[in-house]
Design an enzyme around this catalytic site. Structure first.
Site, mmCIF file in Angstrom:
data_model
loop_
_atom_site.group_PDB
_atom_site.id
_atom_site.type_symbol
_atom_site.label_atom_id
_atom_site.label_comp_id
_atom_site.label_asym_id
_atom_site.label_seq_id
_atom_site.Cartn_x
_atom_site.Cartn_y
_atom_site.Cartn_z
ATOM 1 C CD GLU A 146 37.819 19.794 45.690
ATOM 2 O OE1 GLU A 146 37.118 18.887 44.705
ATOM 3 O OE2 GLU A 146 38.912 19.384 45.892
ATOM 4 C CG HIS A 155 38.812 27.971 41.528
ATOM 5 N ND1 HIS A 155 39.466 28.192 42.790
ATOM 6 C CD2 HIS A 155 38.364 29.082 41.150
ATOM 7 C CE1 HIS A 155 39.462 29.689 43.039
ATOM 8 N NE2 HIS A 155 38.722 30.004 41.957
ATOM 9 C CD GLN A 177 32.246 36.477 38.580
ATOM 10 O OE1 GLN A 177 32.837 37.462 38.996
ATOM 11 N NE2 GLN A 177 32.426 35.330 38.658
HETATM 12 O O1 PAF Z 1 34.958 35.040 39.675
HETATM 13 C C1 PAF Z 1 36.277 35.126 39.518
HETATM 14 O O2 PAF Z 1 37.170 34.689 39.908
HETATM 15 C C2 PAF Z 1 36.580 36.731 38.848
HETATM 16 O O3 PAF Z 1 35.457 37.393 38.941
HETATM 17 C C3 PAF Z 1 36.408 36.135 37.129
HETATM 18 C C4 PAF Z 1 35.126 35.626 36.582
HETATM 19 C C5 PAF Z 1 37.566 35.145 36.750
HETATM 20 C C6 PAF Z 1 36.716 37.620 36.454
HETATM 21 O O4 PAF Z 1 37.938 38.162 36.829
#
Ligand code: PAF
Length: 272
Positions: free
Chosen positions: A26, A28, A144
């Site tokens: 969910e 994503h 990130q």
């Molecule tokens: O967040 C993620 O799923 C990963 O770190 C990403 C950004 C797809 C890079 O592999």
């Protein structure tokens, strides 16, 4: 992929991009919905990026289910699912990595020193292949996003980075593909991450703003839960990720905890 994106750009269509490692949940789907709102065309990549896993981490075991992911993508209006294979992205001659100087040395980067180089490198590659106007990332992986925003700025990618709210289970557990590793008992212990963040905000609302006190209190809460091992608990500046002593302005509280063998992360912006 590049030809598709060139064609879209020639037609004056905007491209929204959601990079993922698959096993969509969910969280994503909320990124995908956001992407659907902002771009004419929506591209999702699914690639379990080996170079962001250190030896001994869960690259081999990382959950994968492409058939289910494709079905979910279709149902949620994704135009293109880009699923490169390893050899396509990393040829034998591959030798260029994107390394940031300071941001990766904090929080998750302390116990995962090669992780952000792996992430920045693959995201830079995916940006060059997908050529998006917008890219959407979840705020659960707060560090990130900060790293990617910095990279986009430093390397002049003409891409707007959009952060989307963390999606949580009804009991507060942040959604993560790795939650499938948790037994019911461990899943119960895992609730301590969000609970300790909420508790921190409550302390601040009652005017306890000393970071050390707040961290100690979170530490106690988490260690009292079964099978937990703290990687870090930090209260820091939301942009630089440098520790702050007091929460007298907005601060990021971020934590990583191993629950059983599964390393989980969560964070919250603390508001005085
Ligand atoms: O967040 C993620 O799923 C990963 O770190 C990403 C950004 C797809 C890079 O592999």
């Amino acid at each position: 992929m590049q030809q598709y994106s060139d064609r879209m750009r020639r037609l004056d269509k905007t491209i929204a991009f959601v990079p993922t490692m698959g096993y969509l949940h969910e969280g994503h789907l909320s990124l995908i919905r956001k992407g659907r709102e902002i771009g004419d065309s929506l591209v999702v990549s699914i690639f379990v990026n080996p170079i962001q896993f250190a030896p001994g981490e869960d690259f081999e075991d990382y959950p994968r289910d492409l058939g289910r992911d494709l079905e979910l993508a279709r149902k949620n209006g994704v135009d293109v699912v880009f699923t490169p294979d390893y050899k396509e992205l990393y040829s034998k001659e591959f030798q260029t990595h994107v390394n940031l100087k300071a941001l990766p040395n904090r929080l998750c980067g302390i116990s995962r020193p090669t992780f952000f180089s792996g992430v920045a490198t693959v995201v830079a590659k995916l940006f060059n292949i997908v050529k998006p106007h917008f890219a959407v990332f979840g705020r659960k992986d707060y560090q990130q996003i900060v790293v990617i925003r910095q990279m986009v700025c430093d390397l002049n990618f003409d891409i707007e980075i959009i952060g989307a709210e963390t999606v949580r289970e009804p009991d507060g557990l942040a959604m993560s593909s790795r939650n499938v590793y948790l037994t019911p008992e461990l899943r119960n212990s895992a609730l301590c991450l969000y609970k300790s963040l909420q508790h921190a905000q409550n302390l601040i609302s009652s005017r306890i703003i000393d970071s050390k006190k707040i961290i100690d209190s979170a530490l106690k809460m988490i260690t009292s839960c079964k099978d937990t091992e703290i990687d870090y608990i930090a209260i820091c500046d939301p942009q630089t990720l440098v520790d702050v002593k007091k929460v007298d302005r907005k601060a990021l509280m971020a934590l990583a905890v191993k629950v059983g063998k599964t390393r989980l992360i969560d964070n919250m912006i603390l508001i005085p």
